[in-house]
Design a protein around this motif. Structure first.
Motif, PDB file in Angstrom:
ATOM      1  N   ASP A 141       0.879  -0.906  -0.321  1.00 13.58           N
ATOM      2  CA  ASP A 141      -0.418  -0.088   0.485  1.00 13.58           C
ATOM      3  C   ASP A 141       0.806   0.881   0.158  1.00 13.58           C
ATOM      4  O   ASP A 141       2.383   1.225  -0.095  1.00 13.58           O
ATOM      5  CB  ASP A 141      -0.567   0.209   0.697  1.00 13.58           C
ATOM      6  CG  ASP A 141      -0.405   0.180   2.282  1.00 13.58           C
ATOM      7  OD1 ASP A 141       1.087   1.088   2.428  1.00 13.58           O
ATOM      8  OD2 ASP A 141      -1.307   0.203   3.227  1.00 13.58           O
ATOM      9  N   SER A 142       0.281   2.530   0.011  1.00 16.31           N
ATOM     10  CA  SER A 142       0.989   4.048   0.083  1.00 16.31           C
ATOM     11  C   SER A 142       2.039   4.373   0.892  1.00 16.31           C
ATOM     12  O   SER A 142       2.961   4.643   1.172  1.00 16.31           O
ATOM     13  CB  SER A 142      -0.403   4.882   0.297  1.00 16.31           C
ATOM     14  OG  SER A 142      -0.709   4.808   1.119  1.00 16.31           O
ATOM     15  N   GLN A 143       2.063   3.123   2.531  1.00 15.19           N
ATOM     16  CA  GLN A 143       3.007   3.121   3.093  1.00 15.19           C
ATOM     17  C   GLN A 143       3.919   1.809   3.315  1.00 15.19           C
ATOM     18  O   GLN A 143       4.350   1.323   4.450  1.00 15.19           O
ATOM     19  CB  GLN A 143       2.150   3.372   4.431  1.00 15.19           C
ATOM     20  CG  GLN A 143       1.875   4.680   4.043  1.00 15.19           C
ATOM     21  CD  GLN A 143       1.032   4.423   6.506  1.00 15.19           C
ATOM     22  OE1 GLN A 143       1.390   4.529   7.417  1.00 15.19           O
ATOM     23  NE2 GLN A 143      -0.596   4.312   6.094  1.00 15.19           N
ATOM     24  N   ARG A 144       3.402   0.949   1.698  1.00 17.89           N
ATOM     25  CA  ARG A 144       4.967  -0.109   1.346  1.00 17.89           C
ATOM     26  C   ARG A 144       4.438  -1.411   2.470  1.00 17.89           C
ATOM     27  O   ARG A 144       4.846  -2.089   2.794  1.00 17.89           O
ATOM     28  CB  ARG A 144       6.184   0.698   1.426  1.00 17.89           C
ATOM     29  CG  ARG A 144       7.329  -0.675   1.094  1.00 17.89           C
ATOM     30  CD  ARG A 144       7.227  -0.158  -0.074  1.00 17.89           C
ATOM     31  NE  ARG A 144       8.161  -1.406  -1.203  1.00 17.89           N
ATOM     32  CZ  ARG A 144       7.585  -1.723  -2.501  1.00 17.89           C
ATOM     33  NH1 ARG A 144       7.261  -1.127  -3.058  1.00 17.89           N
ATOM     34  NH2 ARG A 144       8.514  -2.049  -3.195  1.00 17.89           N
ATOM     35  N   ARG A 145       2.595  -1.008   3.527  1.00 15.10           N
ATOM     36  CA  ARG A 145       2.553  -2.543   4.241  1.00 15.10           C
ATOM     37  C   ARG A 145       2.380  -3.422   2.953  1.00 15.10           C
ATOM     38  O   ARG A 145       1.154  -3.548   2.161  1.00 15.10           O
ATOM     39  CB  ARG A 145       1.317  -1.999   4.867  1.00 15.10           C
ATOM     40  CG  ARG A 145       1.721  -1.044   6.118  1.00 15.10           C
ATOM     41  CD  ARG A 145       1.057  -0.570   6.942  1.00 15.10           C
ATOM     42  NE  ARG A 145      -0.274   0.058   6.020  1.00 15.10           N
ATOM     43  CZ  ARG A 145      -0.972   1.101   6.774  1.00 15.10           C
ATOM     44  NH1 ARG A 145      -1.039   1.190   7.968  1.00 15.10           N
ATOM     45  NH2 ARG A 145      -1.864   1.606   5.909  1.00 15.10           N
ATOM     46  N   GLN A 205      -4.388  -3.644  -4.371  1.00 14.52           N
ATOM     47  CA  GLN A 205      -3.929  -2.655  -5.151  1.00 14.52           C
ATOM     48  C   GLN A 205      -3.759  -2.816  -6.853  1.00 14.52           C
ATOM     49  O   GLN A 205      -2.910  -2.000  -8.263  1.00 14.52           O
ATOM     50  CB  GLN A 205      -1.951  -2.581  -5.185  1.00 14.52           C
ATOM     51  CG  GLN A 205      -1.490  -1.759  -3.394  1.00 14.52           C
ATOM     52  CD  GLN A 205      -2.585  -0.459  -3.422  1.00 14.52           C
ATOM     53  OE1 GLN A 205      -2.096  -0.083  -4.532  1.00 14.52           O
ATOM     54  NE2 GLN A 205      -2.361   0.313  -2.483  1.00 14.52           N
ATOM     55  N   VAL A 248       5.256  10.987  -3.952  1.00 17.82           N
ATOM     56  CA  VAL A 248       5.910  10.580  -2.979  1.00 17.82           C
ATOM     57  C   VAL A 248       6.323   9.265  -2.893  1.00 17.82           C
ATOM     58  O   VAL A 248       5.645   7.778  -4.163  1.00 17.82           O
ATOM     59  CB  VAL A 248       4.596  10.382  -2.163  1.00 17.82           C
ATOM     60  CG1 VAL A 248       5.005   8.914  -0.140  1.00 17.82           C
ATOM     61  CG2 VAL A 248       3.373  10.819  -1.339  1.00 17.82           C
ATOM     62  N   ARG A 284       9.167   6.408  -2.881  1.00 17.57           N
ATOM     63  CA  ARG A 284       9.719   5.047  -2.551  1.00 17.57           C
ATOM     64  C   ARG A 284      10.935   5.316  -1.523  1.00 17.57           C
ATOM     65  O   ARG A 284      12.476   6.126  -2.174  1.00 17.57           O
ATOM     66  CB  ARG A 284       9.529   3.986  -3.071  1.00 17.57           C
ATOM     67  CG  ARG A 284      10.341   2.537  -2.078  1.00 17.57           C
ATOM     68  CD  ARG A 284       9.955   1.569  -3.236  1.00 17.57           C
ATOM     69  NE  ARG A 284      10.981   1.255  -3.811  1.00 17.57           N
ATOM     70  CZ  ARG A 284      11.967   1.082  -3.780  1.00 17.57           C
ATOM     71  NH1 ARG A 284      12.555  -0.170  -2.484  1.00 17.57           N
ATOM     72  NH2 ARG A 284      13.012   0.649  -4.921  1.00 17.57           N
ATOM     73  N   ASP A 285      11.487   5.217  -0.513  1.00 20.50           N
ATOM     74  CA  ASP A 285      12.522   4.925  -0.298  1.00 20.50           C
ATOM     75  C   ASP A 285      13.598   4.164  -0.486  1.00 20.50           C
ATOM     76  O   ASP A 285      13.895   2.698   0.296  1.00 20.50           O
ATOM     77  CB  ASP A 285      12.479   5.255   2.061  1.00 20.50           C
ATOM     78  CG  ASP A 285      13.599   5.417   2.090  1.00 20.50           C
ATOM     79  OD1 ASP A 285      15.280   5.722   1.189  1.00 20.50           O
ATOM     80  OD2 ASP A 285      14.780   5.267   3.512  1.00 20.50           O
ATOM     81  N   ASN A 331       2.225   7.937  -5.650  1.00 27.56           N
ATOM     82  CA  ASN A 331       3.357   6.912  -4.348  1.00 27.56           C
ATOM     83  C   ASN A 331       3.791   6.006  -4.925  1.00 27.56           C
ATOM     84  O   ASN A 331       3.314   4.945  -5.319  1.00 27.56           O
ATOM     85  CB  ASN A 331       2.347   7.212  -3.874  1.00 27.56           C
ATOM     86  CG  ASN A 331       2.333   6.483  -2.224  1.00 27.56           C
ATOM     87  OD1 ASN A 331       3.664   5.237  -2.105  1.00 27.56           O
ATOM     88  ND2 ASN A 331       2.314   7.110  -0.888  1.00 27.56           N
ATOM     89  N   ASN A 385       5.082   3.648  -3.374  1.00 29.30           N
ATOM     90  CA  ASN A 385       5.346   2.606  -2.485  1.00 29.30           C
ATOM     91  C   ASN A 385       4.427   2.105  -2.648  1.00 29.30           C
ATOM     92  O   ASN A 385       4.126   0.200  -2.858  1.00 29.30           O
ATOM     93  CB  ASN A 385       4.902   3.375  -0.847  1.00 29.30           C
ATOM     94  CG  ASN A 385       6.139   3.767  -0.608  1.00 29.30           C
ATOM     95  OD1 ASN A 385       7.314   3.405   0.111  1.00 29.30           O
ATOM     96  ND2 ASN A 385       5.583   5.245  -0.232  1.00 29.30           N
ATOM     97  N   GLU A 386       3.438   1.967  -3.273  1.00 25.89           N
ATOM     98  CA  GLU A 386       2.630   1.238  -4.236  1.00 25.89           C
ATOM     99  C   GLU A 386       2.774   0.558  -4.870  1.00 25.89           C
ATOM    100  O   GLU A 386       3.437   0.513  -6.215  1.00 25.89           O
ATOM    101  CB  GLU A 386       1.182   1.963  -4.436  1.00 25.89           C
ATOM    102  CG  GLU A 386       0.538   2.603  -3.049  1.00 25.89           C
ATOM    103  CD  GLU A 386      -0.468   3.767  -3.444  1.00 25.89           C
ATOM    104  OE1 GLU A 386      -1.232   3.249  -5.086  1.00 25.89           O
ATOM    105  OE2 GLU A 386      -0.989   5.090  -3.153  1.00 25.89           O
TER     106      GLU A 386
END
Ligand code: 0WD
Ligand code: CA
Length: 380
Positions: free
Chosen positions: A49-53, A60, A84, A86-87, A207, A209-210
């Motif tokens: 998800d958007s927080q990489r969970r 998704q 946004v 991803r790190d 984003n 992360n997704e």
């Protein structure tokens, strides 16, 4: 040769053994009959998800929406204020795939076989992207790779290690390249809807992360493979064929104006596109051709099954059979070399353009990549 640098004194001391066995990457050696490659079967999927969970479902997934013939998408839009990223310093290694395996163990456990010492009925577990790198190796002249391999419960796990050159390049990336990396994701946003009866929303946030990832099972010669790859979107027709045949890969590329650009597109870009989508059985790539200012001028579909025909006019071009035979022989090489079944031993395979593949062995080093939550869950 790779030398592990131990920054932290409290880390266990690692032992490295450099070997003399090598594997050639010369393309002439791999011009043989096309090897057996079984139709890839989707065994599951997962979402980040958007927080990489992680979620073991398809929340998704996105839906492909046919664009205008000349859409004039502005890929620069939102780079400054609706992005946004991803790190990239977080190294996830195989973690998401391992998480998916643990979550779905009951449907994966090898069934009914006597004296089967292995928990999983696969020879190799890896990312699709790592296999793409193997497929293109006989034709690669610029970037080398490092692949860490661990044999655990008779399955070989392959996880990429960033090379020094790749890390330097990532850390010194010019601003222009950062923006151009965004363009690919922005194109996805112009082309994809969140469900099969809505339209793309280019006013939203991009984003990275997704992700939606497919997990597929297939066999290359005598190698049983389980790998996962990120999928951009699917056909929105509910009557479309089941996965992976309904999936669509999206790409952007500079518009082709000169014969030289045309030839480079066939010789280099189509090789990467073919290898990446052929592996999981994704049948088509939809490409947005852009100008230097990041405007998409035209959109074209490339069926993967037609690419080998397309390139045949190109002199001295790449051959799918070379890619697949090299990959198969590399996996055989790995099976021969990585014999000790031990979750903390890493066989590090290393390749630089114009060289043979070499390897070194690392014990209890910072290269180990199978987490204890995984090895413990599999063993119990
Ligand atoms: O070392 C690596 N390359 C790693 C990749 C280490 C750990 C994780 N990953 C994973 C991520 O979890 C990501 O979700 O990469 C996943 C995608 O895996 P893949 O499908 O096997 O990779 P690949 O085929 O190389 O790339 C597919 C797409 C790319 O699209 P384009 O059209 O540019 O080929 O995944 C994205 C990118 O959009 N992508 C990545 N996303 C996150 N992390 C990464 C990455 N390292 N590399 C490519
Ligand atoms: Ca893509």
């Amino acid at each position: 040769p790779f030398t592990p640098s131990n920054h932290h004194q409290q880390q266990p001391r690692s032992t490295t053994i450099q070997s003399s066995q090598t594997l050639s990457t010369r393309k002439e050696l791999y011009e043989k009959d096309f090897p057996l490659y079984k139709q890839p079967v989707e065994v599951g999927c997962f979402s980040l998800d958007s927080q990489r969970r992680f979620f073991s479902d398809d929340r998704q997934i996105r839906y492909y929406v046919e664009p205008d013939k000349s859409p004039n998408f502005d890929l620069r839009d939102g780079y400054k204020d609706r992005y946004v990223k991803r790190d990239e310093n977080v190294k996830e290694r195989l973690d998401h795939i391992l998480r998916w395996i643990i979550t779905n163990l009951s449907k994966l456990k090898s069934k009914g076989t006597t004296n089967s010492s292995r928990a999983l009925d696969f020879d190799f577990v890896t990312w699709r992207g790592h296999l793409t790198k193997l497929l293109t190796t006989p034709y690669e002249t610029r970037e080398g790779w490092l692949l860490a391999v661990t044999r655990f419960n008779s399955t070989l796990y392959i996880s990429e290690v960033e090379t020094e050159a790749a890390r330097r390049e990532r850390e010194n990336r010019p601003e222009r390249n950062h923006e151009m990396m965004y363009w690919g994701y922005k194109f996805e946003q112009y082309m994809c809807a969140d469900n099969n009866h809505s339209l793309p929303d280019p006013s939203g946030v991009v984003n990275t992360n997704e992700a939606f990832c497919t997990v597929v099972h297939t066999r290359l010669t005598d190698h049983k493979l389980l790998f996962s790859g990120e999928v951009d979107c699917r056909d929105k027709d509910p009557g479309a064929p089941p996965p992976p045949a309904c999936y669509v890969e999206l790409k952007t590329s500079l518009e082709i104006c000169t014969p030289k650009q045309h030839s480079n597109f066939h010789r280099f870009k189509l090789l990467k596109w073919w290898a990446q989508s052929f592996l999981p059985g994704v049948p088509r790539v939809v490409a947005g051709f852009r100008d230097h200012g990041g405007t998409v001028i035209s959109v074209d579909t490339f069926p993967i099954s037609k690419i080998s025909q397309l390139i045949k006019n190109e002199h001295n071009c790449w051959k799918p059979t070379v890619c697949m035979n090299f990959c198969s022989d590399f996996l055989s090489f790995v099976k021969r070399v990585a014999t000790e079944d031990n979750h903390s031993v890493v066989y590090l395979f290393s390749w630089e353009p114009h060289r043979d593949v070499t390897y070194s062995v690392h014990r209890d080093s910072r290269l180990s990549f199978l987490p204890s939550w995984y090895t413990e869950a599999i063993t119990s």
